[in-house]
Scaffold this active site. Structure first.
Site, PDB file in Angstrom:
ATOM      1  N   HIS A  76       0.847  -1.199   0.000  1.00  0.00           N
ATOM      2  CA  HIS A  76       0.000   0.000   0.000  1.00  0.00           C
ATOM      3  C   HIS A  76       0.877   1.242   0.000  1.00  0.00           C
ATOM      4  O   HIS A  76       2.005   1.230   0.499  1.00  0.00           O
ATOM      5  CB  HIS A  76      -0.990   0.000   1.173  1.00  0.00           C
ATOM      6  CG  HIS A  76      -0.383  -0.013   2.545  1.00  0.00           C
ATOM      7  ND1 HIS A  76       0.056   1.132   3.179  1.00  0.00           N
ATOM      8  CD2 HIS A  76      -0.178  -1.035   3.428  1.00  0.00           C
ATOM      9  CE1 HIS A  76       0.501   0.823   4.392  1.00  0.00           C
ATOM     10  NE2 HIS A  76       0.381  -0.485   4.563  1.00  0.00           N
ATOM     11  N   ASP A  78       0.124   4.378   1.257  1.00  0.00           N
ATOM     12  CA  ASP A  78      -0.049   5.376   2.314  1.00  0.00           C
ATOM     13  C   ASP A  78       0.716   4.982   3.567  1.00  0.00           C
ATOM     14  O   ASP A  78       1.137   3.834   3.732  1.00  0.00           O
ATOM     15  CB  ASP A  78      -1.533   5.557   2.648  1.00  0.00           C
ATOM     16  CG  ASP A  78      -2.180   4.273   3.160  1.00  0.00           C
ATOM     17  OD1 ASP A  78      -1.954   3.217   2.539  1.00  0.00           O
ATOM     18  OD2 ASP A  78      -2.906   4.326   4.174  1.00  0.00           O
ATOM     19  N   ASP A 115       6.383   0.857   7.180  1.00  0.00           N
ATOM     20  CA  ASP A 115       5.079   0.207   7.021  1.00  0.00           C
ATOM     21  C   ASP A 115       4.247   1.069   6.061  1.00  0.00           C
ATOM     22  O   ASP A 115       3.708   2.078   6.459  1.00  0.00           O
ATOM     23  CB  ASP A 115       4.416   0.104   8.390  1.00  0.00           C
ATOM     24  CG  ASP A 115       2.971  -0.340   8.349  1.00  0.00           C
ATOM     25  OD1 ASP A 115       2.527  -0.869   7.319  1.00  0.00           O
ATOM     26  OD2 ASP A 115       2.263  -0.118   9.347  1.00  0.00           O
ATOM     27  N   GLU A 145      -4.738   2.123   3.007  1.00  0.00           N
ATOM     28  CA  GLU A 145      -4.815   0.903   3.802  1.00  0.00           C
ATOM     29  C   GLU A 145      -4.924   1.222   5.285  1.00  0.00           C
ATOM     30  O   GLU A 145      -5.655   0.566   6.035  1.00  0.00           O
ATOM     31  CB  GLU A 145      -3.574   0.042   3.538  1.00  0.00           C
ATOM     32  CG  GLU A 145      -3.624  -1.352   4.147  1.00  0.00           C
ATOM     33  CD  GLU A 145      -3.051  -1.433   5.553  1.00  0.00           C
ATOM     34  OE1 GLU A 145      -3.199  -2.487   6.182  1.00  0.00           O
ATOM     35  OE2 GLU A 145      -2.459  -0.431   6.022  1.00  0.00           O
ATOM     36  N   GLU A 146      -4.188   2.233   5.724  1.00  0.00           N
ATOM     37  CA  GLU A 146      -4.076   2.510   7.153  1.00  0.00           C
ATOM     38  C   GLU A 146      -5.317   3.168   7.747  1.00  0.00           C
ATOM     39  O   GLU A 146      -5.515   3.124   8.960  1.00  0.00           O
ATOM     40  CB  GLU A 146      -2.853   3.404   7.414  1.00  0.00           C
ATOM     41  CG  GLU A 146      -1.525   2.808   6.983  1.00  0.00           C
ATOM     42  CD  GLU A 146      -1.065   1.660   7.866  1.00  0.00           C
ATOM     43  OE1 GLU A 146      -1.850   1.215   8.716  1.00  0.00           O
ATOM     44  OE2 GLU A 146       0.074   1.216   7.698  1.00  0.00           O
ATOM     45  N   ASP A 169       3.456  -6.665   3.561  1.00  0.00           N
ATOM     46  CA  ASP A 169       3.085  -5.783   4.664  1.00  0.00           C
ATOM     47  C   ASP A 169       3.220  -6.434   6.036  1.00  0.00           C
ATOM     48  O   ASP A 169       2.567  -6.022   6.985  1.00  0.00           O
ATOM     49  CB  ASP A 169       1.643  -5.293   4.456  1.00  0.00           C
ATOM     50  CG  ASP A 169       1.315  -4.072   5.295  1.00  0.00           C
ATOM     51  OD1 ASP A 169       2.247  -3.419   5.785  1.00  0.00           O
ATOM     52  OD2 ASP A 169       0.120  -3.772   5.458  1.00  0.00           O
ATOM     53  N   HIS A 455       3.265   2.792  13.392  1.00  0.00           N
ATOM     54  CA  HIS A 455       2.180   3.691  13.802  1.00  0.00           C
ATOM     55  C   HIS A 455       2.597   4.593  14.960  1.00  0.00           C
ATOM     56  O   HIS A 455       1.746   5.239  15.570  1.00  0.00           O
ATOM     57  CB  HIS A 455       0.902   2.926  14.183  1.00  0.00           C
ATOM     58  CG  HIS A 455       0.317   2.120  13.064  1.00  0.00           C
ATOM     59  ND1 HIS A 455      -0.937   1.555  13.130  1.00  0.00           N
ATOM     60  CD2 HIS A 455       0.804   1.773  11.848  1.00  0.00           C
ATOM     61  CE1 HIS A 455      -1.188   0.893  12.011  1.00  0.00           C
ATOM     62  NE2 HIS A 455      -0.138   1.010  11.219  1.00  0.00           N
TER      63      HIS A 455
END
Length: 484
Positions: A76, A78, A115, A145-146, A169, A455
């Site tokens: 992904h 983003d 990530d 995705e996030e 991922d 994150h």
């Protein structure tokens, strides 16, 4: 950032360095999408954008491998935008300040975006190479995705021809993932009433900082403090009279909140008592959590007196409902040792004009357990008069016992490294479960390098795991069997 481009494998790290230079937080992927499309066009490859913004890039098989099964490399585009409170950074416009820190690559005060930037860089490096042998190859780069898996939800049948999907991922080198948790967003609006603030009172901002935060799935079992829960617990422990003018904490439901703050209205003569009480509560939190959260800090500042404060009945409802809301690990898996079955993260609290907004994310390997947990949260808040809605539900990815690509990857890994990889299920949302709707025939696995604290601003990728990950990816591409 020049240090990154000297790491091995250089093509991958050079591409990752470029990715870091292009702002790409969730919901703002236009710049990175345009760059990826130009990257593919410059290579003479076919690139298409579907109606939701996913990119599909196709590369013909190398000579002699035309009859191999088609493979889709998937990442992904983003990243999660999180920063330290004292860091000035605009994720929509500013580049990520990535740098080498010993054995790791990390970022200066923000999330790194490894990530899934490393997986994206690996996929693009394969496209760029003239030496890597592979059959018919496609790269699928999804959006958002996030923050909602919008790209995975919107993927339609007919765009891709491959039979095998390699998702990049995952975040532990040496582990191969064959399944993942499903999830659902819980959205709470707790109506509140306001009253005029007494002009003779004082306004104090109380902030709770210093927590580690982290990924609300893969880090949820580590016992880290949740700033929203701790802040409300703090309020419930105060033995002086106060009113709340505003309360907020966290910024993303899929990140364990690291910081939260509240503005209190108190009598001037209670300032010293408030300071003493908060110091005692700070020591209490450290006594309980210092082995995991050694840097918890409650601090206060005088602020301008606001015009309004919560009515006492609303204040009581806010404190009791958030304090009573379940959070963290609900149950460990009975079938997969060491894996969380069900969890929930109270990620965001915001003060609005006429309500307090609370956002939670529930994850589970079992759909019925997910439903039970979301209903537990709803029960707590509806008792306080809140409205609760559920959105963004996505299914888990059930492991496939007869997976051919699992066997290929396991045998390839053993041949390269002399040991077997761990076959795992991850307590986080991977897009693979959603892909099954449009492409039920896909045989899928997920693997990646070692990434820690995604994150959160502590996110980092271990340098010496990136090259083995990439080499494994390349070797697997060469071992894909012929079509039936």
């Amino acid at each position: 950032m020049m240090q990154l481009s000297q790491l091995s494998p250089q093509p991958l790290w050079q591409i990752f360095e470029k990715i870091c230079s292009i702002p790409h937080p969730s919901k703002h992927e236009q710049k990175i999408s345009a760059w990826i499309q130009q990257f593919a066009t410059d290579l003479g490859l076919d690139v298409k954008e579907d109606k939701v913004g996913n990119l599909i890039i196709k590369k013909p098989a190398t000579t002699g491998m035309e009859n191999r099964k088609g493979v889709i490399l998937q990442a992904h585009m983003d990243m999660v935008p999180q920063k330290n409170n004292d860091k000035q950074h605009d994720f929509v416009n500013d580049p990520i300040e990535a740098y080498v820190d010993g054995e790791w690559v990390t970022a200066n005060g923000t999330t790194l975006g490894a990530d899934n930037g490393i997986g994206l860089a690996a996929s693009l490096a394969v496209l760029q190479s003239a030496d890597i042998k592979h059959g018919p190859l496609e790269v699928l780069v999804t959006i958002d995705e996030e923050a909602g898996m919008t790209g995975a939800f919107g993927l339609e049948a007919g765009w891709l021809d491959g039979e095998i999907l390699l998702n990049t991922d995952s975040e532990d080198e040496g582990e191969v993932y064959m399944g993942c948790a499903g999830g659902i967003d819980v959205n709470i609006e707790l109506p509140v009433e306001w009253e005029t603030t007494d002009a003779t009172k004082a306004a104090i901002n109380v902030s709770l900082n210093g927590l580690k935060g982290g990924h609300s799935g893969v880090d949820i079992h580590l016992g880290r403090g949740n700033a929203n829960k701790l802040l409300v617990r703090m309020l419930s422990l105060l033995d002086i009279d106060y009113s709340i003018a505003s309360i907020q904490g966290g910024s993303l439901r899929n990140a364990i909140p690291r910081e939260a703050e509240v503005t209190l209205i108190i009598d001037h003569q209670d300032k010293a008592a408030l300071n003493t009480a908060l110091n005692n509560i700070n020591r209490l939190f450290l006594a309980e959590l210092s082995k995991i959260e050694p840097n918890i800090l409650i601090s206060i500042n005088d602020v301008e007196l606001p015009e309004k404060q919560l009515a006492k009945v609303s204040q009581t409802a806010v404190i009791n409902s958030i304090n009573g809301c379940v959070n963290g690990v609900i149950r460990m898996s009975d079938t997969i040792e060491g894996i969380v079955e069900t969890s929930t993260n109270l990620g965001v609290v915001l003060t609005k004009d006429n309500h307090i907004s609370v956002k939670c994310l529930v994850r589970s390997l079992i759909d019925s357990a997910r439903t039970n947990t979301q209903n537990m949260i709803a029960s707590t808040f509806t008792l306080a008069g809140a409205s609760v809605t559920f959105t963004g539900a996505y299914p888990g990815w059930e492991p496939k016992d007869d997976s051919q690509i699992k066997d290929i990857l396991r045998e390839t890994y053993q041949g390269m490294f002399g040991s077997l990889p761990k076959i795992m299920v991850i307590h986080a949302g991977l897009e693979c479960g959603l892909f099954k709707d449009a492409y039920p025939h896909w045989d899928m696995v997920s693997f990646g390098p070692t990434i820690r604290f995604p994150h959160s601003p502590d996110e980092k990728v271990k340098i010496d795991t990136v090259e083995p990950f990439f080499n494994l990816l390349v070797e697997v591409l060469g071992n894909i069997p012929n079509k039936a």
